[in-house]
Design an enzyme around this catalytic site. Structure first.
Site, mmCIF file in Angstrom:
data_model
loop_
_atom_site.group_PDB
_atom_site.id
_atom_site.type_symbol
_atom_site.label_atom_id
_atom_site.label_comp_id
_atom_site.label_asym_id
_atom_site.label_seq_id
_atom_site.Cartn_x
_atom_site.Cartn_y
_atom_site.Cartn_z
ATOM 1 C CG ASP A 33 -3.799 5.246 -0.385
ATOM 2 O OD1 ASP A 33 -4.712 4.701 -1.300
ATOM 3 O OD2 ASP A 33 -3.320 5.396 -0.940
ATOM 4 C CE LYS A 109 -3.286 3.171 -3.376
ATOM 5 N NZ LYS A 109 -2.655 3.121 -2.786
ATOM 6 C CB CYS A 142 -0.217 6.448 -3.413
ATOM 7 S SG CYS A 142 0.374 5.392 -2.066
#
Length: 206
Positions: A33, A109, A142
């Protein structure tokens, strides 16, 4: 005894950690991310994101220089999600100066864990990769969920503490501001206690 349970026992017994080597064919660097949704001025800005990105960039280069495995994880909210700050738009893309090279694995994702409903596990197993080295955002969401999920699947999970970040937020009662440093520190302490090995970028060997 399952591999994950055995590693948990190793941690309780304080058995020395296995070194992290970028040139090892059993190791992969995960960049999680690292995307525009967390850039300066974005809706959810990561504290000191530029500094963290520089550390991540150095690790990416270290892996690339020895033809190591670099895997990029990009988060996209589902279209039906009523709260979305990094959906399928410009803010959901990688940073201009920190993005995949041609041929490097990219995974999209929709949930915090990089393993949930993705082909990450299958890809790692197809390459014979046993160790995953985690970098990116956010530490308490995450990074934590990917660590725990990876541990349960039997991977040797490594968290690079100076290559992960977070943002500040209020406590549930709204009485106190929790700093990004506190969130990161809490996450790495939690994960180190049973789910992964916590290191710094300088500990990663070529």
């Amino acid at each position: 005894m399952p591999a994950a349970a055995y590693r948990f026992r190793e941690k309780i017994l304080r058995v020395p950690n296995v070194p992290v080597s970028a040139s090892s064919k059993k190791s992969a660097l995960l960049v999680i991310d690292v995307q525009g949704a967390y850039a300066p001025g974005a809706p959810v800005e990561i504290t000191d994101v530029t500094q963290h990105n520089e550390v991540i960039k150095g690790l990416v280069q270290k892996y690339r220089q020895v033809d190591g495995e670099v895997i990029w994880i990009l988060h996209h909210e589902l279209e039906e999600d009523p709260v979305s700050y990094n959906a399928k738009d410009a803010s959901g893309d990688f940073f201009d100066d920190l993005r995949p090279n041609a041929g490097e694995k990219v995974i999209i994702k929709h949930m915090p864990s990089s393993f949930h409903e993705t082909d990450l596990q299958e890809y790692l197993e197809s390459k014979g990769i046993k160790q995953i080295v985690l970098t990116g955002y956010m530490a308490q969401v995450c990074i934590t969920s990917t660590t725990v999920y990876g541990f349960h699947l039997g991977f040797d999970v490594v968290i690079v503490r100076d290559a992960i970040g977070s943002h500040e937020c209020l406590t549930p009662d709204g009485e106190r501001l929790v700093t990004a440093a506190e969130l990161v520190e809490g996450a790495v302490n939690l994960l180190h206690d049973g789910f992964g090995t916590v290191i710094t970028a300088a500990d990663v060997q070529a």
